[in-house]
Design a protein around this motif. Structure first.
Motif, mmCIF file in Angstrom:
data_model
loop_
_atom_site.group_PDB
_atom_site.id
_atom_site.type_symbol
_atom_site.label_atom_id
_atom_site.label_comp_id
_atom_site.label_asym_id
_atom_site.label_seq_id
_atom_site.Cartn_x
_atom_site.Cartn_y
_atom_site.Cartn_z
ATOM 1 N N CYS A 337 0.820 -1.225 0.000
ATOM 2 C CA CYS A 337 0.000 0.000 0.000
ATOM 3 C C CYS A 337 0.853 1.275 0.000
ATOM 4 C CB CYS A 337 -0.903 -0.003 1.231
ATOM 5 S SG CYS A 337 -1.865 1.505 1.379
ATOM 6 N N CYS A 343 -8.970 3.472 -2.566
ATOM 7 C CA CYS A 343 -9.911 2.426 -2.122
ATOM 8 C C CYS A 343 -10.958 2.997 -1.163
ATOM 9 C CB CYS A 343 -9.169 1.249 -1.496
ATOM 10 S SG CYS A 343 -8.139 1.661 -0.097
ATOM 11 N N ILE A 366 -8.446 -0.419 3.098
ATOM 12 C CA ILE A 366 -7.050 -0.734 3.466
ATOM 13 C C ILE A 366 -6.922 -0.875 4.983
ATOM 14 C CG2 ILE A 366 -6.356 1.726 3.341
ATOM 15 C CD1 ILE A 366 -4.136 -1.390 2.775
ATOM 16 N N VAL A 401 -1.480 -0.483 -6.858
ATOM 17 C CA VAL A 401 -0.465 -1.544 -6.730
ATOM 18 C C VAL A 401 -1.126 -2.922 -6.667
ATOM 19 C CG1 VAL A 401 1.474 -0.240 -5.810
ATOM 20 C CG2 VAL A 401 -0.337 -0.944 -4.271
ATOM 21 N N ILE A 403 -3.481 -4.475 -4.980
ATOM 22 C CA ILE A 403 -3.684 -5.276 -3.760
ATOM 23 C C ILE A 403 -5.067 -5.921 -3.876
ATOM 24 C CG2 ILE A 403 -3.885 -5.243 -1.245
ATOM 25 C CD1 ILE A 403 -2.037 -2.826 -1.216
ATOM 26 N N ILE A 405 -7.786 -6.603 -2.388
ATOM 27 C CA ILE A 405 -8.317 -6.280 -1.059
ATOM 28 C C ILE A 405 -9.429 -7.245 -0.641
ATOM 29 C CG2 ILE A 405 -9.354 -4.462 0.385
ATOM 30 C CD1 ILE A 405 -7.934 -2.434 -1.399
HETATM 31 S S1 SF4 Z 1 -5.987 1.900 -3.138
HETATM 32 FE FE1 SF4 Z 1 -4.326 0.457 -2.708
HETATM 33 S S2 SF4 Z 1 -2.505 1.729 -2.453
HETATM 34 FE FE2 SF4 Z 1 -4.264 3.087 -2.324
HETATM 35 S S3 SF4 Z 1 -4.702 3.237 -0.097
HETATM 36 FE FE3 SF4 Z 1 -5.996 1.609 -0.917
HETATM 37 S S4 SF4 Z 1 -4.799 -0.260 -0.649
HETATM 38 FE FE4 SF4 Z 1 -3.383 1.452 -0.425
#
Ligand code: SF4
Length: 507
Positions: A337, A343, A366, A401, A403, A405
């Protein structure tokens, strides 16, 4: 203010505004806190407007980049590679920073880091510091630790200043005061600025330029007299020992250049191996976070430069649960992150309940995966967070990136259930699961259960089921449950789409 002078105290004897009372006792778990958020109509309207605006901006600028998906894949790959060899990159970073004249410290947890920071500030003889906006200093509760040690820490980011003067707590990673509207901000400035420094001008209106002007004047005095600044870092480049802060207002840069001493607290997952890696993240971050093509200010520094900027540069490399997260091959994906907050802005749950409901400095999707990774799942708040999502997956779609989630939420839910099983006292849930698995195991069982429930639908003349007793009450206290239909789907199919033979053949 000279080094021997003490900063003034407010009527409660504090140097800085007290945080809200609810942050000083254990926060309620998400389901309880979410109800409070849902009931706050003003906050819901503010959030709907703000997240909607940022979402639209982000979508516009992301659509301009032809190779956006390749950029995301590159960001993911760089972070994965770095996390696999984190120990080596950290050693390289320490050596590079030391070579550049900075002093590197290591902190295992929040208490360790705060002890170091307090000692470093006290060694300068100062009793006041200014701060660049930083999530990690919030994570360790640094402002309160400094207050207890008799040192005043001043937020200089506009939104953080609003939160601090408002005796409030941030509710968003990037826009900490997103839950406040202009009218509320004007009142905060009028009532509080004068208590802690330069007051707001007479007749201050709700117009953004006037509010920004009041904040600028208030902060300018603090910048000019404070000799110690504290920052975090968005990235730390191992090969050159370069720390990077990206921001929109320029207040961060004032902190990074005006004081004599600079202390930077950096989470160990912020490391990037090379300067070339930065290229990818400096394109991914601003478009994902503020919906800008490039952030207005990018500051980079290593050690001190003679005659220019801070002459004492300290870097504290903080673990605080990150190596625990690294141990979990799936959960460690959360460490990729870059705190862009895309997100949060797309999450339907966050938009309705607000950031405070998550009981941590990392709210939204996150926060729901990072907190249990950093803090474990053995306390009521972190146990509840993996369930604070509809699993719609919108968050993973926008994450720069990549993730996954939703997958990580399921992973964390599994950990919570496993943890619960180890201390199982309530037999209700296992019994329910056993019954459900019997029903699902054979189509005849399912058919029998369907017929039995449709019988209830026929006999009871009601449209919705009200609050249920016992363990089922948690399911029905906040939603109406529709009554089971008087006809099962199989019965309907048989009547409308063909004979029983056809149905059996298809089955
Ligand atoms: S979108 Fe991805 S990089 Fe951005 S805060 Fe959320 S988890 Fe972190």
């Amino acid at each position: 203010m000279t080094a021997t002078q003490q900063p003034p105290r407010d009527k409660d004897g504090r140097l800085t505004p007290a945080p809200p009372e609810w942050t000083t006792r254990p926060a309620p778990p998400f389901p309880e806190a979410a109800i409070k958020g849902l009931e706050n109509q003003v906050q819901r309207a503010n959030l709907r407007h703000a997240t909607g605006t940022i979402r639209a901006k982000r979508a516009r600028v992301v659509a301009e980049v032809d190779n956006w998906q390749d950029l995301r894949a590159a960001g993911e790959a760089i972070k994965n590679r770095t996390l696999r060899h984190l120990d080596q990159h950290l050693e390289t970073l320490e050596a590079s920073l030391t070579r550049a004249g900075a002093t590197v410290h290591w902190a295992r947890d929040a208490a360790d880091a705060n002890r170091l920071i307090v000692d470093l500030v006290k060694a300068t003889g100062e009793r006041e510091v200014t701060k660049v906006k930083s999530m990690v200093t919030q994570e360790i509760g640094m402002n309160e630790a400094l207050e207890e040690a008799g040192i005043a820490a001043w937020e200089t980011d506009l939104a953080e200043l609003i939160v601090q003067l408002g005796h409030d707590f941030p509710s968003h990673i990037l826009v900490p005061a997103i839950h406040r509207n202009r009218g509320e901000i004007r009142e905060i400035f009028r009532e509080e600025m004068g208590v802690y420094g330069t007051p707001a001008p007479e007749g201050l209106s709700e117009q953004p330029p006037e509010l920004a002007g009041a904040a600028r004047t208030h902060l300018r005095n603090k910048f000019l007299r404070t000799k110690v600044a504290i920052s975090g870092a968005n990235f730390a480049v191992a090969e050159t020992g370069t720390l990077v802060v990206v921001e929109s207002e320029g207040n961060g840069r004032m902190n990074l250049t005006l004081p004599e001493t600079l202390i930077s607290v950096v989470g160990i997952e912020k490391v990037l191996p090379t300067v070339a890696d930065l290229e990818v993240f400096l394109r991914l971050l601003p478009r994902s976070s503020t919906g800008e093509r490039m952030n207005p200010y990018t500051s980079m520094w290593s050690g001190p430069t003679e005659g220019d900027g801070p002459q004492n540069v300290h870097v504290i490399l903080l673990d605080n649960g990150r190596t625990n997260a690294l141990k979990d091959p799936k959960g460690r994906e959360a460490l990729r992150c870059i705190r862009c907050s895309a997100c949060l802005n797309i999450c339907p749950v966050y938009e309705r309940v607000g950031g405070h409901a998550y009981g941590s400095v990392y709210p939204g999707p996150i926060g729901a995966i990072l907190n249990p990774q950093l803090r474990g799942v053995d306390n009521p708040i972190d146990k509840s967070l993996p369930f604070a999502s509809s699993l719609c997956g919108a968050c993973a779609e926008v994450c720069p990136v990549k993730i996954p989630i939703a997958d990580l939420l399921v992973h964390e839910r599994h950990r919570v259930v496993e943890e619960k099983k180890r201390h199982q006292v309530n037999q209700f849930e296992p019994a329910m699961m056993k019954a459900a698995s019997w029903v699902m195991a054979d189509h005849k069982h399912l058919e029998a259960a369907g017929t039995a429930s449709s019988l209830a639908g026929k006999l009871l003349p009601i449209r919705t089921i009200g609050p249920l007793p016992g363990p089922l009450s948690r399911w029905t206290q906040n939603r109406d449950v529709p009554m089971v239909p008087a006809q099962t789907f199989r019965q309907w199919w048989q009547e409308n789409r063909g004979s029983k033979e056809n149905h059996d053949e298809r089955a």
